[in-house]
Enzyme design. Structure first.
Site: not given
Ligand code: PGA
Length: 244
Positions: A90, A161
């Site tokens: 992450h 992401e």
């Molecule tokens: P968020 O986070 O949906 O709060 O933007 C996504 C993540 O950190 O995987």
């Protein structure tokens, strides 16, 4: 569809159990729903959801198997706690804990060895996005992982992401996402020969944008942070996916 709820470090064990009780009532079609509480709440949440069809995941794991690694938890422990999934790489760990691409690959290997499906996060920072370095960044992040994800026995997720979309309320345009996911799918197919990888999108997913995001056919699910802390909101997102 695969929808993963990343509760991060946002809930006390008591709050996590209360939210898990709400999640246990979640109605969903054939989607795979993964709940990733913090480690302290894993055992209790796993018990709470044991009679449901929801899966449990961890948020991080050690690449080491056992021994003198203070504050770490092994893939073996997560398997014993009933985790079928684990998030690795992450951006909050890459940026704030200095995790390298190689460490993330080692963690991926440890998870696969213990039959835990990894949810591998990749994504570019705002600066890299502005400098049009998205593809180069993603390739670097994927490079050491490639040898481990050709495995077809386990479901494996790659969660794209963009760092600048996480928790910011900003979301890339569908055009940008469509282009990036198509490129990613091609790269993964040619490098891994595994066409069973699941590509998730993460970053500010909400019930107001989920349906639109799912018009991008290469997206096969979401990794959701803040919206997963609100059961009604999460349920709405899940219902969007069953309408697709
Ligand atoms: P968020 O986070 O949906 O709060 O933007 C996504 C993540 O950190 O995987």
């Amino acid at each position: 569809m695969i929808i993963a709820a990343n509760w991060k470090m946002c809930l006390s064990p008591q709050q996590a159990i209360a939210l898990a009780k709400q999640f246990s009532k979640l109605e969903h079609n054939n989607s795979t729903i993964i709940v990733c509480p913090s480690t302290s709440a894993l055992m209790a949440v796993s018990k709470e959801l044991s009679s449901t069809s929801l899966d449990i995941g961890a948020q991080n794991c050690s690449a080491q198997k056992y021994g003198a690694h203070t504050g770490e938890e092994s893939a073996q422990t997560f398997a014993a706690l009933g985790c079928k999934w684990c998030i690795v790489g992450h951006s909050e760990r890459r940026l704030f804990r200095g995790e390298t691409n190689q460490e993330i690959a080692d963690k991926t290997a440890a998870l696969i060895e213990h039959n835990i499906s990894p949810i591998i996060c990749i994504g570019e920072t705002l600066q890299q996005f502005k400098n049009q370095q998205t593809e180069a960044t993603l390739l670097k992040q994927l490079e050491p992982i490639i040898p481990f994800i050709s495995d077809r026995k386990l479901p494996i997720c790659i969660a794209y992401e963009p760092v600048w979309a996480i928790g910011s309320g900003k979301i890339p345009t569908n055009e940008y996402l469509s282009k990036t996911f198509t490129w990613l799918e091609k790269q993964l197919e040619s490098k891994t020969k595994n066409n069973h990888l699941h590509l998730l999108y993460g970053g500010s997913v909400k019930s107001s944008n989920a349906f639109d995001l799912l018009s991008i056919k290469t997206i096969s699910g979401f990794l959701i942070g803040s919206a997963s802390l609100d059961f009604q909101e999460f349920e709405k997102i899940v219902h969007c996916t069953s309408r697709q």
